[in-house]
Design a protein around this motif. Structure first.
Motif, mmCIF file in Angstrom:
data_model
loop_
_atom_site.group_PDB
_atom_site.id
_atom_site.type_symbol
_atom_site.label_atom_id
_atom_site.label_comp_id
_atom_site.label_asym_id
_atom_site.label_seq_id
_atom_site.Cartn_x
_atom_site.Cartn_y
_atom_site.Cartn_z
ATOM 1 N N THR A 28 -10.017 -39.464 -12.029
ATOM 2 C CA THR A 28 -9.032 -39.978 -11.709
ATOM 3 C C THR A 28 -8.998 -41.562 -11.168
ATOM 4 O O THR A 28 -8.211 -42.326 -11.013
ATOM 5 C CB THR A 28 -8.301 -39.556 -10.492
ATOM 6 N N HIS A 29 -10.296 -41.869 -11.009
ATOM 7 C CA HIS A 29 -10.747 -43.022 -10.508
ATOM 8 C C HIS A 29 -10.208 -44.455 -11.290
ATOM 9 O O HIS A 29 -9.746 -45.345 -10.879
ATOM 10 C CB HIS A 29 -12.456 -42.978 -10.172
ATOM 11 N N PRO A 30 -10.275 -44.428 -12.593
ATOM 12 C CA PRO A 30 -10.011 -45.400 -13.578
ATOM 13 C C PRO A 30 -8.649 -45.834 -13.300
ATOM 14 O O PRO A 30 -8.037 -46.899 -13.552
ATOM 15 C CB PRO A 30 -10.364 -45.074 -14.720
ATOM 16 N N PHE A 31 -7.863 -44.739 -12.903
ATOM 17 C CA PHE A 31 -6.327 -44.918 -12.858
ATOM 18 C C PHE A 31 -5.813 -45.462 -11.590
ATOM 19 O O PHE A 31 -4.766 -45.753 -11.409
ATOM 20 C CB PHE A 31 -5.591 -43.735 -12.984
ATOM 21 N N TYR A 136 -18.754 -37.084 -11.465
ATOM 22 C CA TYR A 136 -18.186 -38.281 -11.182
ATOM 23 C C TYR A 136 -18.198 -39.132 -12.391
ATOM 24 O O TYR A 136 -17.319 -39.802 -12.904
ATOM 25 C CB TYR A 136 -18.472 -38.962 -9.945
ATOM 26 N N SER A 137 -19.495 -39.478 -12.904
ATOM 27 C CA SER A 137 -19.749 -40.371 -13.880
ATOM 28 C C SER A 137 -19.096 -39.808 -15.353
ATOM 29 O O SER A 137 -18.359 -40.587 -16.055
ATOM 30 C CB SER A 137 -21.351 -40.494 -14.395
ATOM 31 N N LEU A 138 -19.217 -38.580 -15.640
ATOM 32 C CA LEU A 138 -18.674 -38.097 -16.682
ATOM 33 C C LEU A 138 -17.131 -37.899 -16.648
ATOM 34 O O LEU A 138 -16.460 -38.289 -17.614
ATOM 35 C CB LEU A 138 -19.018 -36.565 -16.902
ATOM 36 N N GLY A 139 -16.626 -38.062 -15.328
ATOM 37 C CA GLY A 139 -15.152 -38.076 -15.403
ATOM 38 C C GLY A 139 -14.688 -39.488 -15.602
ATOM 39 O O GLY A 139 -13.606 -39.341 -16.472
ATOM 40 N N PHE A 140 -15.416 -40.531 -15.089
ATOM 41 C CA PHE A 140 -14.829 -41.685 -15.311
ATOM 42 C C PHE A 140 -15.027 -42.371 -16.602
ATOM 43 O O PHE A 140 -14.304 -43.260 -17.328
ATOM 44 C CB PHE A 140 -15.148 -42.913 -14.154
ATOM 45 N N VAL A 141 -16.028 -41.671 -17.337
ATOM 46 C CA VAL A 141 -16.417 -41.989 -18.974
ATOM 47 C C VAL A 141 -15.367 -41.513 -19.844
ATOM 48 O O VAL A 141 -14.792 -42.049 -20.713
ATOM 49 C CB VAL A 141 -17.758 -41.776 -19.176
ATOM 50 N N LEU A 142 -14.673 -40.346 -19.479
ATOM 51 C CA LEU A 142 -13.772 -39.370 -20.116
ATOM 52 C C LEU A 142 -12.463 -40.272 -20.019
ATOM 53 O O LEU A 142 -11.747 -40.622 -20.848
ATOM 54 C CB LEU A 142 -13.776 -38.186 -19.851
ATOM 55 N N ALA A 143 -12.134 -40.674 -18.724
ATOM 56 C CA ALA A 143 -10.958 -41.123 -18.602
ATOM 57 C C ALA A 143 -10.961 -42.582 -19.235
ATOM 58 O O ALA A 143 -9.777 -42.916 -19.894
ATOM 59 C CB ALA A 143 -10.549 -41.260 -17.113
ATOM 60 N N THR A 144 -11.895 -43.361 -19.199
ATOM 61 C CA THR A 144 -12.393 -44.593 -19.743
ATOM 62 C C THR A 144 -11.921 -44.473 -21.435
ATOM 63 O O THR A 144 -10.998 -45.248 -22.002
ATOM 64 C CB THR A 144 -13.555 -45.282 -19.680
ATOM 65 N N GLY A 145 -12.441 -43.333 -22.025
ATOM 66 C CA GLY A 145 -12.258 -43.316 -23.454
ATOM 67 C C GLY A 145 -10.802 -42.739 -23.702
ATOM 68 O O GLY A 145 -10.231 -43.341 -24.804
ATOM 69 N N LEU A 146 -10.119 -42.013 -22.665
ATOM 70 C CA LEU A 146 -8.573 -41.871 -23.002
ATOM 71 C C LEU A 146 -7.914 -43.098 -23.021
ATOM 72 O O LEU A 146 -6.844 -43.291 -23.649
ATOM 73 C CB LEU A 146 -8.200 -40.791 -22.045
ATOM 74 N N LEU A 147 -8.258 -44.096 -21.994
ATOM 75 C CA LEU A 147 -7.531 -45.379 -21.786
ATOM 76 C C LEU A 147 -7.620 -46.213 -23.235
ATOM 77 O O LEU A 147 -6.882 -46.907 -23.685
ATOM 78 C CB LEU A 147 -7.921 -45.993 -20.868
ATOM 79 N N HIS A 148 -8.899 -46.145 -23.714
ATOM 80 C CA HIS A 148 -9.277 -46.747 -25.027
ATOM 81 C C HIS A 148 -8.166 -46.313 -26.105
ATOM 82 O O HIS A 148 -7.522 -47.046 -26.790
ATOM 83 C CB HIS A 148 -10.537 -46.616 -25.568
ATOM 84 N N VAL A 149 -8.326 -45.070 -26.076
ATOM 85 C CA VAL A 149 -7.489 -44.413 -26.923
ATOM 86 C C VAL A 149 -5.806 -44.454 -26.947
ATOM 87 O O VAL A 149 -4.921 -44.805 -27.802
ATOM 88 C CB VAL A 149 -7.413 -42.797 -27.261
ATOM 89 N N ALA A 150 -5.340 -44.764 -25.735
ATOM 90 C CA ALA A 150 -4.044 -45.099 -25.269
ATOM 91 C C ALA A 150 -3.803 -46.441 -25.969
ATOM 92 O O ALA A 150 -2.815 -46.934 -26.438
ATOM 93 C CB ALA A 150 -3.604 -45.178 -23.906
ATOM 94 N N GLY A 151 -4.773 -47.431 -25.767
ATOM 95 C CA GLY A 151 -4.507 -48.832 -26.416
ATOM 96 C C GLY A 151 -4.573 -48.877 -27.783
ATOM 97 O O GLY A 151 -3.803 -49.721 -28.239
ATOM 98 N N ILE A 152 -5.532 -47.993 -28.261
ATOM 99 C CA ILE A 152 -5.417 -47.982 -29.942
ATOM 100 C C ILE A 152 -3.961 -47.392 -30.426
ATOM 101 O O ILE A 152 -3.480 -47.806 -31.301
ATOM 102 C CB ILE A 152 -6.665 -46.884 -30.356
ATOM 103 N N GLY A 153 -3.596 -46.467 -29.631
ATOM 104 C CA GLY A 153 -2.242 -45.835 -29.895
ATOM 105 C C GLY A 153 -1.039 -46.744 -29.971
ATOM 106 O O GLY A 153 -0.251 -47.121 -30.987
ATOM 107 N N VAL A 154 -1.068 -47.956 -28.742
ATOM 108 C CA VAL A 154 -0.043 -48.728 -28.879
ATOM 109 C C VAL A 154 -0.469 -49.780 -30.076
ATOM 110 O O VAL A 154 0.469 -50.525 -30.549
ATOM 111 C CB VAL A 154 -0.220 -49.591 -27.399
ATOM 112 N N GLY A 155 -1.591 -50.045 -30.080
ATOM 113 C CA GLY A 155 -2.084 -50.880 -31.514
ATOM 114 C C GLY A 155 -1.391 -50.713 -32.684
ATOM 115 O O GLY A 155 -1.285 -51.431 -33.588
ATOM 116 N N MET A 156 -1.410 -49.353 -32.875
ATOM 117 C CA MET A 156 -1.118 -49.035 -34.160
ATOM 118 C C MET A 156 0.329 -49.298 -34.444
ATOM 119 O O MET A 156 0.613 -49.173 -35.852
ATOM 120 C CB MET A 156 -1.270 -47.267 -34.294
ATOM 121 N N VAL A 157 1.198 -49.817 -33.724
ATOM 122 C CA VAL A 157 2.364 -50.325 -33.907
ATOM 123 C C VAL A 157 2.466 -51.486 -34.866
ATOM 124 O O VAL A 157 3.466 -52.054 -35.474
ATOM 125 C CB VAL A 157 3.622 -50.639 -32.912
#
Length: 186
Positions: A28-31, A136-157
């Protein structure tokens, strides 16, 4: 978007003390910091805009180098003002997208890696106070990756009619937020 920007404080995710630790807290930290969220989304968005191989490389390089930055933070290695580096990451990544900048692969990777150091460092300085720093480190790395994927999703338009304008407009909004964060960091 504007209301969130006005209410957000720069580097809100980088409190530095009293972290509870654990996977859920790290996730939840990166959010909790708008600056971090925008930078992570921008990495994925820029990668999607640039296409292969950067659509894959940028979201892989960022968390890998962020871990190195985290280790530097844990070790207490001095860096230039970290909040300034984080604000610049939002501004520069947004500007790259808005300006449709297409650097060579090595340069795009270097830009993302430099900013990843600052984001990782901010997290690393917080980790010693966490009850479960590995979770904690694993959690924020996972969230960071999901935020990258969200950016890729938006970029696909970008491949749809008018999509490039949408992606570049998103980059301009990100850059504007970065300018505001920069003003707060100075």
């Amino acid at each position: 978007m504007l209301s969130v920007l006005i209410m957000a404080s720069p580097a809100a995710a980088h409190s530095g003390t009293g972290l509870p630790g654990g996977l859920a807290a790290g996730f939840t930290h990166p959010f909790s910091g708008f600056d971090h969220m925008l930078a992570m989304v921008a990495v994925g968005l820029w990668g999607a805009f640039l296409g292969r191989p950067l659509i894959v490389l940028l979201p892989v390089i960022f968390p890998a180098v962020m871990a190195i930055g985290g280790a530097l933070g844990i070790a207490g290695v001095p860096l230039p003002p970290v909040e300034l580096g984080i604000a610049l990451s939002v501004l520069v990544l947004g500007a790259m997208i808005a300006g449709a900048v297409r650097p060579p692969v090595w340069l795009a990777c270097a830009i993302v890696a430099v900013f990843a150091i600052f984001h990782g460092y901010a997290h690393g300085t917080e980790l010693p106070s966490a009850a479960d720093p590995i979770g904690y480190s694993l959690g924020f790395v996972l969230a960071t990756g999901l935020l990258h994927v969200a950016g890729i999703g938006v970029g696909m338009v970008k491949d749809r009619p008018g999509g490039t304008v949408i992606v570049r407009g998103a980059g301009a909004l990100i850059a504007a937020c970065g300018l505001w964060f920069l003003g707060q960091a100075l």
